[in-house]
Write a protein that holds these residues in place. Structure first.
Motif, PDB file in Angstrom:
ATOM      1  N   ILE A 104     -32.492  34.197  61.341  1.00 34.16           N
ATOM      2  CA  ILE A 104     -32.891  34.500  60.072  1.00 34.16           C
ATOM      3  C   ILE A 104     -34.155  35.006  60.059  1.00 34.16           C
ATOM      4  CG2 ILE A 104     -33.010  33.665  57.641  1.00 34.16           C
ATOM      5  CD1 ILE A 104     -30.029  33.424  59.198  1.00 34.16           C
ATOM      6  N   TYR A 105     -34.584  36.251  59.496  1.00 33.44           N
ATOM      7  CA  TYR A 105     -35.741  36.822  59.194  1.00 33.44           C
ATOM      8  C   TYR A 105     -36.132  36.727  57.892  1.00 33.44           C
ATOM      9  CZ  TYR A 105     -34.808  38.446  64.063  1.00 33.44           C
ATOM     10  OH  TYR A 105     -34.460  38.397  65.454  1.00 33.44           O
ATOM     11  N   HIS A 106     -37.550  36.582  57.599  1.00 38.01           N
ATOM     12  CA  HIS A 106     -37.878  36.636  56.125  1.00 38.01           C
ATOM     13  C   HIS A 106     -39.448  37.179  56.086  1.00 38.01           C
ATOM     14  CE1 HIS A 106     -40.604  33.097  57.118  1.00 38.01           C
ATOM     15  NE2 HIS A 106     -39.685  32.723  57.979  1.00 38.01           N
ATOM     16  N   ARG A 107     -40.046  37.238  55.037  1.00 39.82           N
ATOM     17  CA  ARG A 107     -41.227  37.740  54.852  1.00 39.82           C
ATOM     18  C   ARG A 107     -42.322  36.598  55.153  1.00 39.82           C
ATOM     19  NH1 ARG A 107     -38.806  40.277  50.553  1.00 39.82           N
ATOM     20  NH2 ARG A 107     -39.150  38.525  49.020  1.00 39.82           N
ATOM     21  N   ARG A 108     -43.340  36.831  55.881  1.00 37.96           N
ATOM     22  CA  ARG A 108     -44.411  35.992  56.450  1.00 37.96           C
ATOM     23  C   ARG A 108     -44.767  35.020  55.114  1.00 37.96           C
ATOM     24  NH1 ARG A 108     -47.414  36.789  60.790  1.00 37.96           N
ATOM     25  NH2 ARG A 108     -46.609  39.094  61.087  1.00 37.96           N
ATOM     26  N   ASP A 109     -45.001  35.275  54.031  1.00 40.33           N
ATOM     27  CA  ASP A 109     -45.470  34.589  52.952  1.00 40.33           C
ATOM     28  C   ASP A 109     -44.343  33.737  52.421  1.00 40.33           C
ATOM     29  OD1 ASP A 109     -47.935  37.323  51.908  1.00 40.33           O
ATOM     30  OD2 ASP A 109     -48.028  35.637  53.274  1.00 40.33           O
ATOM     31  N   ASP A 110     -43.264  33.959  52.577  1.00 37.61           N
ATOM     32  CA  ASP A 110     -42.149  33.035  51.895  1.00 37.61           C
ATOM     33  C   ASP A 110     -41.821  31.932  52.819  1.00 37.61           C
ATOM     34  OD1 ASP A 110     -39.883  36.031  51.056  1.00 37.61           O
ATOM     35  OD2 ASP A 110     -41.749  35.239  50.064  1.00 37.61           O
ATOM     36  N   ARG A 111     -41.291  31.071  52.003  1.00 39.52           N
ATOM     37  CA  ARG A 111     -40.909  29.719  52.797  1.00 39.52           C
ATOM     38  C   ARG A 111     -39.768  29.917  53.879  1.00 39.52           C
ATOM     39  NH1 ARG A 111     -37.426  25.330  51.200  1.00 39.52           N
ATOM     40  NH2 ARG A 111     -37.216  26.507  49.145  1.00 39.52           N
ATOM     41  N   ALA A 112     -40.010  29.525  55.039  1.00 36.77           N
ATOM     42  CA  ALA A 112     -38.870  29.804  56.023  1.00 36.77           C
ATOM     43  C   ALA A 112     -37.531  28.803  55.777  1.00 36.77           C
ATOM     44  CB  ALA A 112     -39.440  29.372  57.408  1.00 36.77           C
TER      45      ALA A 112
ATOM     46  N   ASN B 226     -39.414  45.366  52.367  1.00 36.15           N
ATOM     47  CA  ASN B 226     -39.427  46.224  50.792  1.00 36.15           C
ATOM     48  C   ASN B 226     -39.102  45.421  49.902  1.00 36.15           C
ATOM     49  OD1 ASN B 226     -40.140  48.355  52.617  1.00 36.15           O
ATOM     50  ND2 ASN B 226     -38.030  49.383  52.625  1.00 36.15           N
ATOM     51  N   GLY B 227     -38.770  44.108  49.931  1.00 35.82           N
ATOM     52  CA  GLY B 227     -38.248  43.143  48.926  1.00 35.82           C
ATOM     53  C   GLY B 227     -36.737  43.549  48.348  1.00 35.82           C
ATOM     54  N   SER B 228     -36.101  44.419  49.064  1.00 33.95           N
ATOM     55  CA  SER B 228     -34.861  44.472  48.535  1.00 33.95           C
ATOM     56  C   SER B 228     -33.881  43.435  49.003  1.00 33.95           C
ATOM     57  CB  SER B 228     -33.974  45.669  49.264  1.00 33.95           C
ATOM     58  OG  SER B 228     -34.813  46.859  48.899  1.00 33.95           O
ATOM     59  N   ALA B 229     -34.167  42.377  49.964  1.00 27.45           N
ATOM     60  CA  ALA B 229     -33.640  41.373  50.390  1.00 27.45           C
ATOM     61  C   ALA B 229     -34.593  40.254  50.412  1.00 27.45           C
ATOM     62  CB  ALA B 229     -32.699  41.525  51.494  1.00 27.45           C
ATOM     63  N   VAL B 230     -34.305  39.091  50.526  1.00 34.47           N
ATOM     64  CA  VAL B 230     -35.051  37.943  51.005  1.00 34.47           C
ATOM     65  C   VAL B 230     -34.906  37.732  52.322  1.00 34.47           C
ATOM     66  CG1 VAL B 230     -35.595  35.453  50.432  1.00 34.47           C
ATOM     67  CG2 VAL B 230     -34.742  36.896  48.437  1.00 34.47           C
TER      68      VAL B 230
ATOM     69  N   TYR C 140     -42.885  46.129  61.439  1.00 34.20           N
ATOM     70  CA  TYR C 140     -42.346  45.366  60.244  1.00 34.20           C
ATOM     71  C   TYR C 140     -43.320  44.221  60.423  1.00 34.20           C
ATOM     72  CZ  TYR C 140     -38.065  47.911  60.895  1.00 34.20           C
ATOM     73  OH  TYR C 140     -37.350  48.999  61.050  1.00 34.20           O
ATOM     74  N   ASP C 141     -44.608  44.244  60.146  1.00 33.58           N
ATOM     75  CA  ASP C 141     -45.675  43.369  60.364  1.00 33.58           C
ATOM     76  C   ASP C 141     -45.497  42.256  59.442  1.00 33.58           C
ATOM     77  OD1 ASP C 141     -46.454  45.120  58.380  1.00 33.58           O
ATOM     78  OD2 ASP C 141     -48.359  45.320  59.133  1.00 33.58           O
ATOM     79  N   THR C 142     -45.033  42.661  58.154  1.00 32.07           N
ATOM     80  CA  THR C 142     -44.820  41.509  57.137  1.00 32.07           C
ATOM     81  C   THR C 142     -43.689  40.500  57.427  1.00 32.07           C
ATOM     82  OG1 THR C 142     -43.823  42.885  55.572  1.00 32.07           O
ATOM     83  CG2 THR C 142     -46.153  42.953  55.598  1.00 32.07           C
ATOM     84  N   VAL C 143     -42.729  40.881  58.373  1.00 31.01           N
ATOM     85  CA  VAL C 143     -41.607  40.120  58.582  1.00 31.01           C
ATOM     86  C   VAL C 143     -41.605  39.216  59.853  1.00 31.01           C
ATOM     87  CG1 VAL C 143     -39.310  40.347  58.780  1.00 31.01           C
ATOM     88  CG2 VAL C 143     -40.377  41.919  57.350  1.00 31.01           C
ATOM     89  N   VAL C 144     -41.210  38.130  59.843  1.00 27.96           N
ATOM     90  CA  VAL C 144     -41.331  37.103  60.906  1.00 27.96           C
ATOM     91  C   VAL C 144     -39.749  36.417  60.869  1.00 27.96           C
ATOM     92  CG1 VAL C 144     -43.632  36.607  60.524  1.00 27.96           C
ATOM     93  CG2 VAL C 144     -41.875  35.172  59.346  1.00 27.96           C
ATOM     94  N   ALA C 145     -39.506  35.888  62.103  1.00 26.49           N
ATOM     95  CA  ALA C 145     -38.341  35.406  62.643  1.00 26.49           C
ATOM     96  C   ALA C 145     -38.495  33.683  62.150  1.00 26.49           C
ATOM     97  CB  ALA C 145     -37.799  35.397  63.968  1.00 26.49           C
ATOM     98  N   SER C 146     -37.816  33.234  61.676  1.00 29.78           N
ATOM     99  CA  SER C 146     -37.484  31.743  61.350  1.00 29.78           C
ATOM    100  C   SER C 146     -37.070  30.942  62.695  1.00 29.78           C
ATOM    101  CB  SER C 146     -36.710  31.304  60.221  1.00 29.78           C
ATOM    102  OG  SER C 146     -35.275  31.463  60.706  1.00 29.78           O
ATOM    103  N   ASN C 147     -37.628  29.745  62.719  1.00 25.23           N
ATOM    104  CA  ASN C 147     -37.204  28.890  63.941  1.00 25.23           C
ATOM    105  C   ASN C 147     -35.584  28.362  63.792  1.00 25.23           C
ATOM    106  OD1 ASN C 147     -39.635  29.267  65.276  1.00 25.23           O
ATOM    107  ND2 ASN C 147     -40.676  27.283  63.940  1.00 25.23           N
ATOM    108  N   PHE C 148     -35.186  28.491  62.709  1.00 21.36           N
ATOM    109  CA  PHE C 148     -33.869  28.249  62.307  1.00 21.36           C
ATOM    110  C   PHE C 148     -32.764  29.198  62.837  1.00 21.36           C
ATOM    111  CE2 PHE C 148     -30.356  26.233  60.921  1.00 21.36           C
ATOM    112  CZ  PHE C 148     -29.453  27.131  59.868  1.00 21.36           C
ATOM    113  N   MET C 149     -31.929  28.954  64.180  1.00 25.46           N
ATOM    114  CA  MET C 149     -31.011  29.992  64.537  1.00 25.46           C
ATOM    115  C   MET C 149     -29.655  29.229  64.533  1.00 25.46           C
ATOM    116  SD  MET C 149     -32.947  31.312  67.999  1.00 25.46           S
ATOM    117  CE  MET C 149     -33.691  29.745  68.653  1.00 25.46           C
ATOM    118  N   LEU C 150     -28.814  30.316  64.743  1.00 25.44           N
ATOM    119  CA  LEU C 150     -27.523  30.110  64.392  1.00 25.44           C
ATOM    120  C   LEU C 150     -26.719  30.452  65.611  1.00 25.44           C
ATOM    121  CD1 LEU C 150     -27.053  31.110  60.544  1.00 25.44           C
ATOM    122  CD2 LEU C 150     -27.355  28.878  61.400  1.00 25.44           C
ATOM    123  N   GLN C 151     -25.332  29.696  65.869  1.00 29.46           N
ATOM    124  CA  GLN C 151     -24.618  30.348  66.969  1.00 29.46           C
ATOM    125  C   GLN C 151     -23.147  30.098  66.534  1.00 29.46           C
ATOM    126  OE1 GLN C 151     -25.679  27.241  69.772  1.00 29.46           O
ATOM    127  NE2 GLN C 151     -26.991  28.886  70.975  1.00 29.46           N
TER     128      GLN C 151
END
Length: 718
Positions: free
Chosen positions: A137-145, A195-199, A217-228
């Protein structure tokens, strides 16, 4: 052509029910089953050529092309293990996935690996799943993961519109609480989050992390929560059940042996991670009470540690503040220095001392040169179309060699457009990263000179003075090098020419001592006379070498010389030194010459000594001296029937210390002919040589009848 494994060569492989896998019956039956599968698999391989495996060239860590162009990854090592177990020859080919999928469907590939979906099952037969690609799951750096699937209901989820992702949504995220934004590809999904079109953006981590590494995509990070969520396995053509059976059997064997799990741990982490996490969550409930008790005990210990850590924390905080202040002060100093260099009104340049390669320039120099910094930095000053003209550059370098710096030296700079600018250059040497560098300040005075005739006249005079000073320094350095070379040659000459007479003196002294003890006065007198003659000869040699070394200051005084008598005296000295051996000498009619008697005696001694040395191994060694006239010039010639030499190396004969024969065959220092060469040229003459290996050598020289009181002209032989 797609390769088919014939079913008649295979034993059908059936997977037992999960309840039987841990039983002894299953383990007892598995080994012969696998052995049979391997045997028949090997037989089937004999009917097929090399199996062609296709994979994605950029699907890390499953399969990818490394920086050396070699296939790497979990799948590459797995097919190597499959080849080992089955005896099949499997050759991997990695390319863009669209090309791989098209090649497989066209029958150009026998085997691929991909996520299993319902639509893919229409054109591919899947082996048992052996891995699960990680979905992130990828999200913006400032948002809660997000930490669970429930968190995905907080906003729109951007998902690439691909068949595997559509099936993943239908199977695992079909609730109404999830809102999706279908996009073209993985890059578009990350762009929607940026761009804010998706969370959130949901995609395989193999693709998402690569896009994050690109920096777009310097404002986007990957969460530690991964799915299989997707099964991943090998796929073959739908009608190739034989190959699928072999793959299933081999995968079961690798799983049972632990090899497959080891590969997962190396590349993907273990497939048991999800099960382990579920078991851990179940154990958390039962261990919560234990943790509370442990927490109470730890609280007491932590209270004690807190008292001790409080003081340490205060000290660390103070140290951190001091370090931050020091780093800020250093940064401010570096910023001030950078601004002072970059924005200084005078042109500045830093270059390497020896190579002249430009290390850095400031804005003023770029304006002065009419060129961008990128076109100047990294280039040698000599190779730049702008900056210092060649004459000015030579002047600066000559002046820098003396004191390591120059101050206000006039130099004309040529801009990139060809315009000349009158400048004053001040340069100094300094150390930079362990190497020598030069810092230069260049002040443009063109406008000042244009306004004042007096300044222009003074500038031109200063330019001429700097050039003269540089030329004088260059000439002085050249003269010093020549003087050092002359000194080395003189030292070699003295060592060469005095060693022979000294040997004679030592020999006669020993005989004189023996004859004195035996009372043989007549022999004593003869030995004493010979010692006296050799001593006088040493004195003549020293005088000649001294006059030769000082010929640049003192002109020689030529006299009329009987060349036949001079050659005979040189031969007699060689006889006393024991260097003539069995060699016979014939002296023809030799006309008189004009020159320095001691120096010309050296010529005869060295030429005759060489002739004796190199003819000593002949059956009847002979040396002859004669004279002839050629083009009005009188020539003297020394001929021997000795070892001779190869004319291809004749140009090296008169070079100091150059020898055309091995020292083990003929002794000597290699300076005798160089002495002859210098003396002949000092007398205004020439010397030449001819030879034939095993036949002999001829040396001819002329004096032109008039000695010179200066150094001989430079030739290729010197």
């Amino acid at each position: 052509m797609t390769h088919r494994l014939r079913p008649k060569h295979l034993i059908p492989i059936c997977r037992p029910a999960p309840g039987l896998r841990s039983t002894g019956i299953y383990r007892a039956a598995l080994r012969p089953l696998l052995i049979g599968m391997l045997c028949f698999g090997a037989c089937s391989a004999a009917f097929a050529d090399t199996l062609r495996y296709g994979g994605d060239r950029d699907f890390r860590p499953f399969e990818f092309i490394d920086e050396n162009g070699r296939p790497q990854g979990f799948q590459i090592e797995l097919i190597a293990e499959l080849a080992r177990v089955t005896g099949l020859d499997i050759v991997p080919r990695l390319d863009d996935w669209s090309a791989i999928e098209a090649g497989f469907r066209a029958g150009e590939l026998d085997l691929i690996a991909m996520s299993r979906t319902r639509s893919r099952e229409h054109w591919a037969a899947f082996a048992i799943a052996h891995a699960t690609p990680a979905m992130s799951i990828y999200h913006r750096r400032d948002d809660r993961a997000p930490v669970s699937l429930a968190d995905l209901s907080r906003g729109i989820i951007a998902v690439p519109d691909s068949e595997p992702m559509r099936e993943t949504r239908e199977n695992f995220l079909a609730g109404e609480q999830y809102r999706f934004l279908n996009v073209a590809d993985h890059a578009a999904a990350l762009a929607a989050v940026r761009n804010g079109s998706a969370v959130f953006a949901l995609m395989p981590r193999a693709y998402g992390d690569k896009l994050l590494d690109s920096g777009r995509y310097d404002t986007v990070v990957a969460s530690n929560f991964m799915l299989q969520l997707q099964d991943y396995g090998f796929a073959v053509a739908p009608d190739n059940e034989a190959l699928r059976a072999v793959l299933n059997g081999a995968l079961n064997e690798l799983e049972h042996a632990g090899t497959l799990d080891a590969l997962r741990m190396k590349w993907l982490h273990s497939h048991r991670d999800a099960a382990d996490r579920s078991a851990l969550e179940a154990r958390v409930v039962t261990q919560r009470m234990d943790l509370m008790l442990l927490g109470a005990t730890a609280a007491v210990a932590l209270g004690w540690l807190a008292l001790r850590l409080r003081r340490r924390r205060a000290e660390t905080a103070r140290e951190r503040i001091r370090r931050a202040e020091a780093e800020q002060a250093l940064q401010r100093a570096e910023d001030r220095l950078a601004r002072a260099f970059t924005h200084h009104p005078d042109a500045m340049l830093i270059s390497e001392y020896h190579s002249g390669r430009v290390l850095d320039v400031n804005d003023a120099l770029c304006r002065l040169a009419g060129a961008e910094a990128d076109a100047l930095i990294g280039q040698p000053i000599d190779a730049l179309p702008a900056l210092v003209d060649p004459d000015g550059l030579r002047t600066l370098r000559e002046l820098m060699r003396v004191d390591g710096e120059v101050s206000s030296t006039p130099v004309r700079l040529r801009r990139a457009d060809g315009a000349l600018r009158a400048c004053l250059v001040s340069s100094g040497e300094f150390g930079s990263d362990g190497a020598r560098a030069v810092f230069s300040i260049i002040r443009d005075v063109t406008d000042l000179l244009r306004e004042s005739d007096a300044l222009r006249t003074a500038y031109d005079a200063l330019t001429e003075s700097a050039h003269r000073q540089a030329e004088t320094l260059a000439q002085t350095r050249t003269a010093l090098a020549g003087t050092e070379s002359e000194l080395q040659t003189l030292t070699a000459s003295i060592s060469h020419d005095l060693r022979g007479p000294l040997r004679i003196i030592r020999g006669f002294s020993s005989m004189l001592r023996d004859d004195l003890q035996s009372g043989n006065i007549d022999k004593v007198l003869r030995h004493a006379e010979r010692i006296d003659n050799v001593a006088r000869r040493m004195d003549d040699i020293i005088e000649a070498l001294t006059r030769l070394a000082g010929a640049t200051r003192y002109p020689i005084e030529p006299v009329r010389i009987d060349m036949a008598a001079s050659a005979a005296r040189a031969w007699a000295l060689l006889e006393d030194m024991g260097e003539t051996g069995q060699t016979t000498l014939r002296i023809g009619d030799l006309p008189f010459a004009t020159g320095d008697e001691a120096m010309l005696a050296q010529v005869w001694q060295n030429l005759l000594g060489n002739a004796c040395k190199y003819s000593a191994k002949a059956a009847e060694p002979r040396v002859a001296i004669d004279a002839f006239v050629e083009d009005g010039r009188q020539w003297y010639r020394v001929t021997d029937n000795g070892a001779g030499f190869d004319m291809a190396y004749a140009r090296h004969l008169f070079e100091p210390f150059r020898r055309l024969h091995l020292a083990s065959e003929y002794n000597g220092s290699g300076v005798g002919l160089s002495i002859v060469h210098r003396i002949v040229h000092l007398h205004g003459g020439d010397i030449r040589a001819r030879g034939n290996v095993g036949v002999g050598a001829v040396f001819e020289f002329t004096l032109d009848g008039q000695a010179r009181g200066r150094n001989p002209p430079a030739t290729q032989n010197e």
